[in-house]
Design a protein around this motif. Structure first.
Motif, PDB file in Angstrom:
ATOM      1  N   ASP A   1      -2.561   3.854  -1.188  1.00 58.26           N
ATOM      2  CA  ASP A   1      -3.646   2.879  -0.980  1.00 58.26           C
ATOM      3  C   ASP A   1      -3.196   1.666  -0.178  1.00 58.26           C
ATOM      4  OD1 ASP A   1      -5.387   4.444  -2.522  1.00 58.26           O
ATOM      5  OD2 ASP A   1      -4.611   3.564  -4.372  1.00 58.26           O
ATOM      6  N   CYS A   2      -2.013   1.727   0.393  1.00 54.94           N
ATOM      7  CA  CYS A   2      -1.472   0.589   1.134  1.00 54.94           C
ATOM      8  C   CYS A   2      -2.407   0.190   2.281  1.00 54.94           C
ATOM      9  CB  CYS A   2      -0.095   0.934   1.692  1.00 54.94           C
ATOM     10  SG  CYS A   2       0.601  -0.332   2.781  1.00 54.94           S
ATOM     11  N   GLU A   3      -2.692  -1.098   2.384  1.00 53.16           N
ATOM     12  CA  GLU A   3      -3.467  -1.633   3.499  1.00 53.16           C
ATOM     13  C   GLU A   3      -2.757  -2.821   4.129  1.00 53.16           C
ATOM     14  OE1 GLU A   3      -7.517  -2.368   2.546  1.00 53.16           O
ATOM     15  OE2 GLU A   3      -7.974  -0.257   2.166  1.00 53.16           O
ATOM     16  N   ILE A   4      -1.464  -2.943   3.829  1.00 52.30           N
ATOM     17  CA  ILE A   4      -0.672  -4.034   4.401  1.00 52.30           C
ATOM     18  C   ILE A   4      -0.418  -3.787   5.883  1.00 52.30           C
ATOM     19  CG2 ILE A   4       1.573  -5.188   4.324  1.00 52.30           C
ATOM     20  CD1 ILE A   4       1.666  -4.539   1.338  1.00 52.30           C
ATOM     21  N   HIS A   5      -0.200  -2.529   6.218  1.00 46.05           N
ATOM     22  CA  HIS A   5       0.142  -2.167   7.597  1.00 46.05           C
ATOM     23  C   HIS A   5      -1.081  -1.626   8.312  1.00 46.05           C
ATOM     24  CE1 HIS A   5       3.600  -1.186   4.844  1.00 46.05           C
ATOM     25  NE2 HIS A   5       4.008  -2.267   5.493  1.00 46.05           N
ATOM     26  N   GLY A   6      -1.222  -1.982   9.572  1.00 44.98           N
ATOM     27  CA  GLY A   6      -2.398  -1.571  10.323  1.00 44.98           C
ATOM     28  C   GLY A   6      -2.577  -0.069  10.365  1.00 44.98           C
ATOM     29  N   THR A   7      -1.488   0.689  10.562  1.00 46.06           N
ATOM     30  CA  THR A   7      -1.613   2.143  10.630  1.00 46.06           C
ATOM     31  C   THR A   7      -1.986   2.744   9.278  1.00 46.06           C
ATOM     32  OG1 THR A   7       0.770   2.350  10.284  1.00 46.06           O
ATOM     33  CG2 THR A   7      -0.018   2.371  12.553  1.00 46.06           C
ATOM     34  N   CYS A   8      -1.575   2.092   8.202  1.00 46.63           N
ATOM     35  CA  CYS A   8      -1.924   2.613   6.870  1.00 46.63           C
ATOM     36  C   CYS A   8      -3.435   2.554   6.631  1.00 46.63           C
ATOM     37  CB  CYS A   8      -1.198   1.828   5.778  1.00 46.63           C
ATOM     38  SG  CYS A   8       0.583   2.131   5.703  1.00 46.63           S
ATOM     39  N   LYS A   9      -4.079   1.518   7.149  1.00 51.09           N
ATOM     40  CA  LYS A   9      -5.517   1.347   6.947  1.00 51.09           C
ATOM     41  C   LYS A   9      -6.324   2.469   7.600  1.00 51.09           C
ATOM     42  CE  LYS A   9      -5.221  -3.712   6.849  1.00 51.09           C
ATOM     43  NZ  LYS A   9      -5.632  -4.983   7.524  1.00 51.09           N
ATOM     44  N   THR A  10      -5.754   3.058   8.638  1.00 47.55           N
ATOM     45  CA  THR A  10      -6.506   4.062   9.392  1.00 47.55           C
ATOM     46  C   THR A  10      -6.189   5.492   8.960  1.00 47.55           C
ATOM     47  OG1 THR A  10      -4.807   4.171  11.128  1.00 47.55           O
ATOM     48  CG2 THR A  10      -6.566   2.528  11.391  1.00 47.55           C
ATOM     49  N   ARG A  11      -5.352   5.662   7.945  1.00 47.46           N
ATOM     50  CA  ARG A  11      -4.924   7.006   7.551  1.00 47.46           C
ATOM     51  C   ARG A  11      -5.350   7.317   6.125  1.00 47.46           C
ATOM     52  NH1 ARG A  11      -1.658   8.952  11.386  1.00 47.46           N
ATOM     53  NH2 ARG A  11      -0.904   7.423  12.891  1.00 47.46           N
ATOM     54  N   PRO A  12      -6.473   8.022   5.958  1.00 42.58           N
ATOM     55  CA  PRO A  12      -6.943   8.388   4.624  1.00 42.58           C
ATOM     56  C   PRO A  12      -6.151   9.559   4.059  1.00 42.58           C
ATOM     57  CG  PRO A  12      -8.391   9.324   6.280  1.00 42.58           C
ATOM     58  CD  PRO A  12      -7.379   8.489   7.015  1.00 42.58           C
ATOM     59  N   ASP A  13      -6.388   9.865   2.794  1.00 39.78           N
ATOM     60  CA  ASP A  13      -5.815  11.040   2.129  1.00 39.78           C
ATOM     61  C   ASP A  13      -4.293  11.030   2.132  1.00 39.78           C
ATOM     62  OD1 ASP A  13      -8.441  11.981   1.805  1.00 39.78           O
ATOM     63  OD2 ASP A  13      -8.387  12.922   3.777  1.00 39.78           O
ATOM     64  N   ARG A  14      -3.709   9.845   1.986  1.00 46.28           N
ATOM     65  CA  ARG A  14      -2.256   9.788   1.887  1.00 46.28           C
ATOM     66  C   ARG A  14      -1.831  10.022   0.446  1.00 46.28           C
ATOM     67  NH1 ARG A  14      -1.568   4.306   3.034  1.00 46.28           N
ATOM     68  NH2 ARG A  14      -3.773   4.081   3.382  1.00 46.28           N
ATOM     69  N   PRO A  15      -0.706  10.712   0.222  1.00 43.82           N
ATOM     70  CA  PRO A  15      -0.266  10.950  -1.156  1.00 43.82           C
ATOM     71  C   PRO A  15       0.085   9.637  -1.844  1.00 43.82           C
ATOM     72  CG  PRO A  15       1.432  11.592   0.421  1.00 43.82           C
ATOM     73  CD  PRO A  15       0.203  11.293   1.221  1.00 43.82           C
ATOM     74  N   SER A  16      -0.362   9.463  -3.059  1.00 42.90           N
ATOM     75  CA  SER A  16      -0.183   8.189  -3.757  1.00 42.90           C
ATOM     76  C   SER A  16       1.270   7.954  -4.135  1.00 42.90           C
ATOM     77  CB  SER A  16      -1.054   8.148  -5.016  1.00 42.90           C
ATOM     78  OG  SER A  16      -0.733   9.240  -5.873  1.00 42.90           O
ATOM     79  N   SER A  17       2.004   9.025  -4.448  1.00 42.19           N
ATOM     80  CA  SER A  17       3.407   8.839  -4.797  1.00 42.19           C
ATOM     81  C   SER A  17       4.207  10.039  -4.306  1.00 42.19           C
ATOM     82  CB  SER A  17       3.574   8.685  -6.307  1.00 42.19           C
ATOM     83  OG  SER A  17       3.141   9.853  -6.980  1.00 42.19           O
ATOM     84  N   LEU A  18       5.349   9.737  -3.740  1.00 42.73           N
ATOM     85  CA  LEU A  18       6.257  10.783  -3.275  1.00 42.73           C
ATOM     86  C   LEU A  18       7.674  10.383  -3.648  1.00 42.73           C
ATOM     87  CD1 LEU A  18       5.218  11.936   0.320  1.00 42.73           C
ATOM     88  CD2 LEU A  18       5.130  13.259  -1.777  1.00 42.73           C
ATOM     89  N   PHE A  19       8.534  11.383  -3.774  1.00 44.22           N
ATOM     90  CA  PHE A  19       9.929  11.137  -4.087  1.00 44.22           C
ATOM     91  C   PHE A  19      10.799  11.805  -3.027  1.00 44.22           C
ATOM     92  CE2 PHE A  19       7.634  10.653  -7.956  1.00 44.22           C
ATOM     93  CZ  PHE A  19       8.315   9.700  -8.702  1.00 44.22           C
TER      94      PHE A  19
END
Length: 496
Positions: free
Chosen positions: A341-359
């Motif tokens: 749900d990151c919206e700090i970075h400009g590219t993050c705001k434009t990319r939906p369906d990102r995995p919430s947590s990864l290891f």
């Protein structure tokens, strides 16, 4: 006609070295590099794919990079409308006495590179114009004209350092791609040069059925100057029923029998599409008890299973197409910073369906490049990914970027303020161990295209997922060093 050794010192600008798999093209590059050193010639060696470049390095004491890495670099420009600095790609490389291009049959005049100033560039053209302009004094193009056709279109993953390619074939292709065509280099680019054919087989037993078939098919393609016949019809006529298995479970049993004692790195099911490869991977893993559902491809990575990296990572020298087996998991999985749900970075705001947590998982792996095996410690996303799921691969890779930007917040915020700050940001990314994390799929099966530069003792050729191109079959046959079987559901009489 000059020899490759004589080419190093004669007046020619290019040499095309053409030969079947197993004739020692990459080993020849290694020998010529040693001769270049003796002659005090500056040199480099490149290949189109990360896998082929990795194979080059394995055989040349570390020399080898992708064509993209060789040709392109960045400059920094100030945008007038935002008063901020950004990277701008440009074609720039050091002048050379000689450049070796391995797997040259994979490129042609239509294969695009990166855009420079919003203008398309073409890989072969950039290389040959550099020879014409004497920035590169000599170029040697080594390949097998009968292997897979050139890649004609590319699908760029968002990250600048990565190029994943979709294989799209030119239906009007000639036998020789432009890069292996002496007349095109002479007439179109006005270069002086010649070709040289390698014929001595160094890799395969001459009695090997797959090798005999590949040579027979190579000759047949040459004589008929046609590649558009059905692989099914050609190969079944030559082999009969003894190589054909119509039952899918029997194929899986054959794979399990051949590979169980070798972590399956010695056997591969070859397909045309990633979708079919993913299907075989799920079914084989289910048979082995690795998953208990029909949709279990996305699962935590595990030891002693065949895997393939899906993305180029320069810092860790871990490339798209590298085949490997995890021998040991070295620590507990480390969570990535940032989130879906990151919206700090400009590219993050434009990319939906990102995995919430990864290891990420550090692991000791064994990488397999043809007959060369070596250990390496790498970091991996701890979930296996289906090779046909480009959206998920993209999402995972962006999470690595978001993690890096989150951990380096000041570098991220300051990167547009000056050239120096942007270089700090770029240099930090290039040397960040976590950012160099690989993304892998299971690799009991893969496309024939992904196996360029690989060989396996045992191969299954999926004729139900064939490419309507005899070069596809030829390349599949040359992947096998011991035995192979054919899979097809239809009755043999329907294939004549």
């Amino acid at each position: 006609m000059s020899t490759p050794i004589e080419f190093l010192e004669n007046d020619e600008q290019f040499m095309i070295v053409n030969g079947p798999a197993g004739t020692g093209k990459t080993s020849l590059i290694s020998e010529l590099i040693q001769e270049s050193i003796k002659l005090n010639l500056s040199y480099d060696a490149i290949a189109y794919t990360g896998k082929a470049a990795s194979n080059l390095r394995s055989k040349t004491n570390g020399t080898g990079k992708t064509i993209h890495s060789f040709l392109y670099t960045y400059d920094y420009v100030l945008e007038d409308d935002t008063n901020s600095w950004k990277r701008q790609r440009l074609v720039k490389f050091d002048d050379l006495d000689i450049l070796f291009v391995d797997e040259a049959s994979m490129i042609s005049s239509s294969v695009e590179g990166f855009r420079v100033n919003k203008v398309k560039t073409y890989l072969l053209q950039e290389l040959l114009l550099a020879v014409k302009d004497k920035r590169i004094k000599k170029i040697m193009l080594l390949g097998d004209s009968h292997q897979l056709p050139p890649i004609l279109e590319e699908r760029k993953i968002y990250n600048d350092e990565i190029t994943n390619a979709e294989i799209i074939f030119d239906r009007s292709e000639s036998l020789f791609p432009d890069s292996m065509n002496e007349l095109i280099l002479k007439d179109k680019y006005e270069l002086l040069g010649s070709d040289f054919n390698l014929t001595q087989n160094w890799r395969y037993d001459d009695r090997l059925k797959s090798y005999q078939l590949s040579i027979d098919l190579r000759n047949d393609i040459t004589i008929r100057d046609s590649v558009k016949s059905s692989p099914k019809k050609w190969v079944v006529k030559k082999t009969g029923r003894n190589k054909l298995i119509e039952n899918e479970d029997e194929v899986i049993d054959w794979v399990v029998e051949k590979g169980s004692d070798f972590s399956f790195n010695n056997v591969r099911v070859l397909t045309f599409t990633n979708e079919k490869a993913s299907e075989w991977n799920r079914k084989i893993r289910k048979k082995l008890g690795r998953i208990d559902t029909s949709t279990g491809e996305v699962a935590e990575i595990s030891t002693n299973e065949p895997m393939m990296n899906l993305i180029n990572k320069e810092f860790s020298q871990f490339y798209n197409g590298d085949s490997f087996v995890i021998k040991e998991l070295l620590n507990n999985p480390l969570p990535l910073e940032g989130d879906g749900d990151c919206e700090i970075h400009g590219t993050c705001k434009t990319r939906p369906d990102r995995p919430s947590s990864l290891f990420i998982q550090k692991a000791r792996i064994e990488i397999y490049n043809e007959n060369i095996t070596f250990d390496k410690v790498v970091s991996l996303i701890n979930r296996g990914v289906s090779p046909d799921d480009s959206k998920l691969i993209n999402a995972y890779n962006h999470r690595l970027w978001c993690d890096f930007a989150t951990r380096n917040d000041s570098l991220y915020k300051n990167r547009t303020q000056s050239i120096e700050e942007h270089k700090k940001w770029d240099d930090a990314r290039k040397t960040d161990e976590i950012y160099a994390t690989g993304i892998a799929s299971y690799a009991y099966a893969s496309t024939v295209h992904k196996t360029q530069g690989d060989s396996f003792e045992y191969v299954v050729i999926d004729l139900e997922d064939e490419q309507k191109n005899l070069k596809w079959l030829y390349t599949a046959l040359t992947r096998s060093s011991k035995d192979f079987i054919l899979y097809g559901k239809k009755s043999i009489k329907d294939w004549f």
